[in-house]
Design an enzyme around this catalytic site. Structure first.
Site, PDB file in Angstrom:
ATOM      1  N   GLY A 190       0.803  -1.319  -0.012  1.00 54.30           N
ATOM      2  CA  GLY A 190       0.103  -0.167  -0.122  1.00 54.30           C
ATOM      3  C   GLY A 190       1.115   1.231  -0.013  1.00 54.30           C
ATOM      4  N   CYS A 206      -0.378   4.811  15.979  1.00 56.13           N
ATOM      5  CA  CYS A 206       0.261   3.834  16.806  1.00 56.13           C
ATOM      6  C   CYS A 206       1.657   3.412  16.028  1.00 56.13           C
ATOM      7  CB  CYS A 206      -0.342   2.607  17.112  1.00 56.13           C
ATOM      8  SG  CYS A 206      -1.799   2.982  18.220  1.00 56.13           S
TER       9      CYS A 206
END
Ligand SMILES: NC(=O)c1ccc[n+]([C@@H]2O[C@H](COP(=O)([O-])OP(=O)(O)OC[C@H]3O[C@@H](n4cnc5c(N)ncnc54)[C@H](O)[C@@H]3O)[C@@H](O)[C@H]2O)c1
Length: 436
Positions: free
Chosen positions: A254, A261
């Site tokens: 991606g 996080c």
């Protein structure tokens, strides 16, 4: 059990609500008065599937309430969860300012026998420091436990209700027993309740996120190699995923990982290890690969338009760092938007949930579109940054009609390259085929 949860963000709100759902009496406390006012009016300050209904039901049944008054919320509580943010500090470590502020505010009000449980992700050694600090200031021992949270935004309620495991780090076994009882309703399918040292619990959270971030950077790097070699990362992914030592999870290429996080926790781990003179070359590479990957869509767009971007108009589908959340912290879409704005590109953006958060950052600089298709009107290309379900099967004919130029820069590999070519699109993706 009477419980106070300090911090009603993505983690604290889900924790408070799910603990109320299992029969406890819970007060969620936040210093953000607007957030508490929103919750008091029966609405959610965030988007999280399935959460609103649970909040409303538990409030109605008077097991769940919200307050800005830490003192009175904590007085009667047997368990006090801390779920405040631990954002990145300027030096890459974790900023623990909110944690210490809450700890100091708790000391005068916390009852005897109460346990403070740290859900926030904190550097190894923080729970020990917290226990020492609070006990010294109170003039009596205060129990502290580490209970890292592993929920995923977008599936947070399910993750909390049916966790893969619960990890608690305790100094006294009796504290472990209290938490075992608290979590028993969520572990009825024999999922493990792991009692470890607080240091191991703190480290477990960092190692889990470091491993997941590593998988993403690894597959992204392999995808980029595939693209140059004429191999298809999707076919390669299938070829490796069936190997049970490897598996399929978290191996989707991606536009780079984002969220509140992974980037911060990878950097906090690097910071912690480096301060101890322990080399963490792999983690440094994971972070570097990700920073580069976030530039892959802007670079493909620049290359397609041969750097003549000024005055072009681009549609963007997806702003959130992943589907089913409105969270845009560190989202790859922000990198794309920043780079395109610098080039003088006009942007028409759509996201099912994250538009208010984007508006708070970009204001009038973007055109916000309520529907995916309206983000395509008159554009010279479409960039897909988040894989929301509703983007998977669009009407390609309608899309082509709306777009001035049928260029798609797909950061999530949603479509079949061959079919896209047949549909008349110039289709770029991650690691499947070079530009067609
Ligand atoms: N978001 C996730 O998916 C996720 C998953 C696992 C762990 N974590 C960790 O959990 C922690 C919280 O993350 P989050 O995403 O829920 O953060 P968040 O920013 O959404 O929420 C934090 C909340 O704490 C409140 N707060 C800050 N200082 C306070 C104070 N002194 N008194 C009362 N309230 C205060 C803020 O107003 C905010 O509402 C972080 O350490 C994060 O790393 C997050």
């Amino acid at each position: 059990m009477k419980i106070a949860v300090i911090g009603t963000g993505y983690v604290g709100l889900v924790t408070a609500t799910c603990l109320a759902e299992s029969g406890n009496e819970v007060v969620g406390v936040d210093k953000d008065t607007a957030k508490i006012a929103t919750l008091d009016s029966g609405k959610l300050p965030i988007y999280e599937p399935g959460l609103l209904e649970l909040v409303q039901r538990n409030c109605r049944e008077q097991r769940l309430s919200f307050s800005t008054d830490l003192a009175s919320a904590v007085k009667a509580a047997r368990l006090v969860f801390i779920a405040v943010g631990t954002p990145p500090a300027a030096d890459g470590g974790a900023d623990l300012g909110s944690l210490w502020a809450v700890a100091d505010a708790l000391v005068p009000h916390i009852g005897p026998g109460a346990v403070v449980i740290v859900k926030s992700t904190v550097p190894v050694g923080t729970n020990r420091k917290l226990m020492t600090r609070m006990s010294e200031r109170a003039g009596r021992p205060i129990d502290v436990a580490s209970n890292p949270e592993f929920l995923k935004e977008g599936a947070a309620v399910d993750d909390f209700m049916k966790p893969d495991r619960v990890v608690v780090g305790v100094y006294r076994p009796e504290v472990g027993d209290i938490l075992r009882e608290l979590y028993a309703p969520f572990l009825r399918t024999e999922r493990p309740f792991l009692v470890v040292s607080p240091e191991s619990a703190e480290m477990t959270k960092y190692v889990a996120n470091a491993m997941l971030a590593t998988k993403i950077s690894f597959i992204n790097e392999m995808a980029n190699v595939c693209e140059k070699l004429g191999a298809d990362i999707n076919e390669v992914r299938r070829g490796i995923g069936h190997d049970q030592r490897i598996g399929f999870q978290f191996l989707f290429p991606g536009p780079g990982y984002g969220g509140s996080c992974f980037p911060k926790d990878v950097n906090a781990l690097i910071h912690l290890a480096t301060s101890l003179d322990v080399p963490v070359a792999l983690m440094e590479a994971v972070d570097r690969v990700n920073e580069r990957q976030k530039r892959i869509l802007p670079n493909k767009i620049r290359a397609h338009f041969r750097d003549r971007l000024k005055g072009k108009c681009l549609g963007i589908w997806g702003l959130a760092f992943k589907p089913r959340t409105d969270d845009i912290r560190e989202a790859p879409a922000l990198t794309l938007i920043d780079e395109m704005l610098k080039e003088g590109v006009q942007l028409r953006v759509h996201d099912p949930e994250a538009i208010p958060n984007a508006k708070a950052i970009y204001g009038e600089k973007l055109t916000y579109c309520d529907r995916p298709y309206s983000a395509l009107e008159g554009v010279d290309g479409l960039a897909i940054v988040t894989e929301w379900q509703e983007f998977r099967h669009p009407d390609f004919e309608v899309m082509r009609r709306l777009m001035r130029e049928p260029n798609i820069f797909d950061g999530r590999n949603l479509y079949e390259p061959k079919a896209m070519k047949a549909n008349g699109f110039t289709y770029y993706n991650i690691g499947r085929h070079a530009e067609m």
